[in-house]
Design a protein around this motif. Structure first.
Motif, PDB file in Angstrom:
ATOM      1  N   ALA A   1      62.785   2.013  -3.407  1.00 34.22           N
ATOM      2  CA  ALA A   1      62.555   3.551  -2.879  1.00 34.22           C
ATOM      3  C   ALA A   1      61.734   4.065  -4.090  1.00 34.22           C
ATOM      4  CB  ALA A   1      63.929   4.209  -2.711  1.00 34.22           C
ATOM      5  N   LEU A   2      61.373   3.587  -5.174  1.00 39.61           N
ATOM      6  CA  LEU A   2      60.552   4.102  -6.378  1.00 39.61           C
ATOM      7  C   LEU A   2      61.519   5.596  -6.765  1.00 39.61           C
ATOM      8  CD1 LEU A   2      56.818   4.331  -4.760  1.00 39.61           C
ATOM      9  CD2 LEU A   2      58.169   2.407  -6.096  1.00 39.61           C
ATOM     10  N   ASP A   3      62.816   5.169  -7.005  1.00 40.10           N
ATOM     11  CA  ASP A   3      63.636   6.146  -7.441  1.00 40.10           C
ATOM     12  C   ASP A   3      64.016   5.563  -8.866  1.00 40.10           C
ATOM     13  OD1 ASP A   3      65.752   7.853  -8.257  1.00 40.10           O
ATOM     14  OD2 ASP A   3      66.732   7.885  -6.610  1.00 40.10           O
TER      15      ASP A   3
ATOM     16  N   CYS B   1      67.355   4.150 -10.767  1.00 38.41           N
ATOM     17  CA  CYS B   1      67.178   2.677 -10.949  1.00 38.41           C
ATOM     18  C   CYS B   1      67.547   2.474 -12.288  1.00 38.41           C
ATOM     19  CB  CYS B   1      65.673   2.051 -10.709  1.00 38.41           C
ATOM     20  SG  CYS B   1      65.389   0.523 -11.041  1.00 38.41           S
ATOM     21  N   ALA B   2      67.059   3.194 -13.323  1.00 37.02           N
ATOM     22  CA  ALA B   2      67.343   3.217 -14.672  1.00 37.02           C
ATOM     23  C   ALA B   2      68.848   3.222 -15.050  1.00 37.02           C
ATOM     24  CB  ALA B   2      66.593   4.079 -15.441  1.00 37.02           C
ATOM     25  N   GLU B   3      69.522   4.180 -14.142  1.00 34.18           N
ATOM     26  CA  GLU B   3      71.020   4.530 -14.705  1.00 34.18           C
ATOM     27  C   GLU B   3      71.850   3.496 -14.009  1.00 34.18           C
ATOM     28  OE1 GLU B   3      74.923   5.563 -13.529  1.00 34.18           O
ATOM     29  OE2 GLU B   3      73.126   5.610 -11.793  1.00 34.18           O
ATOM     30  N   ARG B   4      71.573   3.101 -12.905  1.00 34.20           N
ATOM     31  CA  ARG B   4      72.486   1.999 -12.188  1.00 34.20           C
ATOM     32  C   ARG B   4      72.173   0.451 -13.020  1.00 34.20           C
ATOM     33  NH1 ARG B   4      76.349   3.300  -9.180  1.00 34.20           N
ATOM     34  NH2 ARG B   4      76.141   4.733 -11.178  1.00 34.20           N
ATOM     35  N   PHE B   5      70.896   0.009 -13.473  1.00 29.39           N
ATOM     36  CA  PHE B   5      70.690  -1.068 -14.247  1.00 29.39           C
ATOM     37  C   PHE B   5      71.477  -1.040 -15.601  1.00 29.39           C
ATOM     38  CE2 PHE B   5      67.093  -2.864 -11.572  1.00 29.39           C
ATOM     39  CZ  PHE B   5      67.822  -3.866 -11.508  1.00 29.39           C
TER      40      PHE B   5
ATOM     41  N   ALA C   1      62.072  -7.642  -2.391  1.00 30.83           N
ATOM     42  CA  ALA C   1      63.092  -8.219  -3.404  1.00 30.83           C
ATOM     43  C   ALA C   1      64.304  -8.891  -2.756  1.00 30.83           C
ATOM     44  CB  ALA C   1      63.544  -6.918  -4.018  1.00 30.83           C
ATOM     45  N   GLY C   2      64.331  -8.960  -1.285  1.00 28.83           N
ATOM     46  CA  GLY C   2      65.277  -9.569  -0.540  1.00 28.83           C
ATOM     47  C   GLY C   2      66.407  -8.755  -0.157  1.00 28.83           C
TER      48      GLY C   2
ATOM     49  N   GLN D   1      77.325  -5.458  -7.907  1.00 30.74           N
ATOM     50  CA  GLN D   1      77.037  -4.150  -7.040  1.00 30.74           C
ATOM     51  C   GLN D   1      76.212  -3.230  -7.614  1.00 30.74           C
ATOM     52  OE1 GLN D   1      80.829  -2.188  -5.797  1.00 30.74           O
ATOM     53  NE2 GLN D   1      79.943  -0.546  -4.785  1.00 30.74           N
ATOM     54  N   LEU D   2      76.284  -2.780  -8.809  1.00 28.69           N
ATOM     55  CA  LEU D   2      75.540  -1.863  -9.516  1.00 28.69           C
ATOM     56  C   LEU D   2      74.222  -2.566  -9.577  1.00 28.69           C
ATOM     57  CD1 LEU D   2      77.911  -0.852 -12.225  1.00 28.69           C
ATOM     58  CD2 LEU D   2      77.025   0.709 -10.615  1.00 28.69           C
ATOM     59  N   SER D   3      73.775  -3.810  -9.748  1.00 23.49           N
ATOM     60  CA  SER D   3      72.505  -4.095  -9.623  1.00 23.49           C
ATOM     61  C   SER D   3      71.996  -4.091  -8.376  1.00 23.49           C
ATOM     62  CB  SER D   3      72.541  -5.647 -10.093  1.00 23.49           C
ATOM     63  OG  SER D   3      72.652  -5.919 -11.345  1.00 23.49           O
ATOM     64  N   ALA D   4      72.788  -4.305  -7.351  1.00 27.35           N
ATOM     65  CA  ALA D   4      72.369  -4.184  -6.036  1.00 27.35           C
ATOM     66  C   ALA D   4      71.774  -2.557  -5.428  1.00 27.35           C
ATOM     67  CB  ALA D   4      73.250  -4.580  -5.007  1.00 27.35           C
ATOM     68  N   GLU D   5      72.657  -1.736  -6.237  1.00 23.84           N
ATOM     69  CA  GLU D   5      72.228  -0.534  -5.986  1.00 23.84           C
ATOM     70  C   GLU D   5      70.909  -0.114  -6.548  1.00 23.84           C
ATOM     71  OE1 GLU D   5      75.754   1.821  -7.138  1.00 23.84           O
ATOM     72  OE2 GLU D   5      76.944   1.080  -5.770  1.00 23.84           O
ATOM     73  N   ALA D   6      70.811  -0.792  -7.948  1.00 25.43           N
ATOM     74  CA  ALA D   6      69.491  -0.462  -8.477  1.00 25.43           C
ATOM     75  C   ALA D   6      68.221  -0.868  -8.076  1.00 25.43           C
ATOM     76  CB  ALA D   6      69.735  -0.989  -9.996  1.00 25.43           C
ATOM     77  N   GLU D   7      68.447  -2.176  -7.353  1.00 24.04           N
ATOM     78  CA  GLU D   7      67.357  -2.737  -6.685  1.00 24.04           C
ATOM     79  C   GLU D   7      66.802  -1.778  -5.588  1.00 24.04           C
ATOM     80  OE1 GLU D   7      65.592  -5.258  -7.361  1.00 24.04           O
ATOM     81  OE2 GLU D   7      66.460  -6.688  -8.527  1.00 24.04           O
TER      82      GLU D   7
END
Length: 458
Positions: free
Chosen positions: A42-44, A48-52, A14-15, A31-37
């Motif tokens: 990490a297949l978490d 991922c859903a919560e951060r996006f 994803a870069g 920032q939240l999107s970066a944490e979601a990525e």
């Protein structure tokens, strides 16, 4: 053919996300999107859903919010929370999400297809599309699917495992493909399984994608011999790594949008997309001026930094060394970097550099060894590199290498000649023609040729 890889892009990670500090709502959403990525990689999927979802809530109304909510739906679905996925997906389309084709073919949302709300969500996305001011990103059609490297798993088994159909649109989901690769690895006791996608944006293959499932049987685990993972944390020399990431991100946007001039060039041998667009023009003069005085620092990053994104950028920047010989000398030890993205970049630069050279810049043994690397993105470049290297050998030197290369690589090259993806098949056929002095095109013909070669004992 000039080796410009923007024609067929190998889709990897994803870069690198360089998120700003959360000084305002837009920055907070980013920032939240970066944490979601990071959670996605990490297949978490819970996080991922919560951060996006949080990114969508933090951002202003508009395409970015709708996209974040759409991504949240995919992660919620993968986490097994289909009701939550439906709820957030409804919010995405209510907020204007309009890429209905992507929505329908996205494997992350497959669990939602049988739910009562699904058809209404798709219909609302299509209604949004009719009002959109810009078209969605283009869909790609699966033109070919290959299996490579295993004596136990064939193409049909891979196709069943992936659930894909040639001739149908395909949506890239690194998470789903990573899961299915892991399942295939466990089912057949493989030492390695990795799915690569080759997306074509130009020329005769435009709009198509080819996929290769690379595998290594447990008995062949020696092919996974890499350098130890670096452990350092080095400074960014003069901000060059950050500038390169900025360039790549803008380049990718322009390429996907179809706005990148096809005649874009650069002033060194290697060019991933050039600098022909006005948005890109300022980058190359900076690389030309700043890289040569910082070659040692960039080389140290390539060999010692723990971050593969930094190593990957350093590999591309070293194309701006003052001479081809210096570029090659600094890149050569990283051909077996433990990260596939770094190897990809190193081999891209080496291949382009040898292509425009008139004398051999690497030894044949090093390049032949690279052809045996496990990933398609390794092999295609290494095989092109071998072709350019053989073309620069004297007739006597080529003859001296011929028997050894046929013995070492004959089976691999013939197997590659049977692949559907052009970027892997074509260089193998080129090398086979150079080694044989003959001009076959089909894998069956090359297999018959190989069977006629003298067997060497020992």
């Amino acid at each position: 053919m000039r080796f410009v890889m923007a024609l067929g892009v190998v889709v990897l990670g994803a870069g690198c996300a360089h998120a700003p500090k959360a000084a305002d709502p837009a920055a907070r959403a980013q920032q939240l999107s970066a944490e979601a990525e990071q959670a996605y990689d990490a297949l978490d999927f819970e996080r991922c859903a919560e951060r996006f979802r949080a990114s969508g809530d933090a951002g202003a109304e508009g395409p970015d919010r709708a996209e974040s909510l759409y991504r949240a739906a995919g992660c919620a679905s993968l986490a097994g929370h289909v009701d939550a996925a439906v709820d957030v997906l409804k919010r995405a389309v209510q907020g204007g999400y309009y890429d209905a084709d992507h929505l329908e073919y996205n494997p992350e949302l497959a669990a939602l297809h049988g739910l009562p709300a699904w058809s209404g969500i798709v219909a609302e996305a299509r209604a949004n599309l009719s009002k959109a001011t810009e078209p969605p990103l283009p869909m790609f059609t699966l033109a070919g699917l290959d299996a490579f490297g295993s004596r136990k798993v064939d193409r049909e088994a891979v196709q069943r495992a992936l659930g894909l159909e040639v001739g149908k649109p395909v949506v890239r989901s690194p998470a789903v493909f990573k899961q299915k690769s892991a399942a295939l690895r466990e089912q057949y006791g493989l030492a390695f399984a990795h799915l690569a996608m080759f997306m074509y944006f130009a020329e005769e293959y435009k709009g198509t994608v080819y996929m290769v499932m690379d595998m290594v049987d447990a008995a062949d685990a020696a092919r996974l011999r890499f350098r130890p993972p670096p452990q350092g944390h080095l400074a960014d020399p003069e901000g060059l790594l950050t500038r390169w990431h900025d360039y790549e991100q803008r380049l990718q946007q322009l390429q996907i949008q179809g706005k990148l001039p096809e005649d874009s060039t650069c002033k060194v041998a290697h060019c991933i997309g050039g600098f022909g667009h006005p948005d890109l023009a300022a980058y190359e003069p900076e690389f030309i001026a700043k890289v040569p005085p910082r070659l040692d620092a960039l080389t140290a990053v390539l060999r010692e930094d723990a971050d593969p994104e930094k190593r990957s950028a350093a590999a591309f920047l070293l194309a701006y060394a003052p001479t081809a010989e210096e570029t090659v000398q600094r890149l050569r030890p990283s051909i077996r970097d433990p990260d596939g993205g770094v190897r990809n970049n190193v081999l891209r630069v080496l291949t382009a550099t040898q292509e425009v050279a008139t004398n051999p810049l690497l030894d044949v043994a090093t390049v032949a060894d690279a052809v045996t690397l496990p990933e398609a993105s390794d092999r295609n470049k290494a095989t092109f590199l071998l072709s350019y290297l053989l073309a620069d050998l004297s007739p006597e030197a080529l003859e001296a290498q011929r028997t050894g290369l046929i013995r070492q690589l004959g089976e691999t090259l013939v197997a590659m000649s049977a692949l559907q993806v052009p970027l892997n098949r074509d260089p193998a056929i080129r090398v086979l023609k150079q080694l044989s002095g003959e001009s076959y095109e089909t894998a069956d013909e090359w297999r018959a040729w190989l069977a006629r070669q003298p067997k060497v004992e020992g």
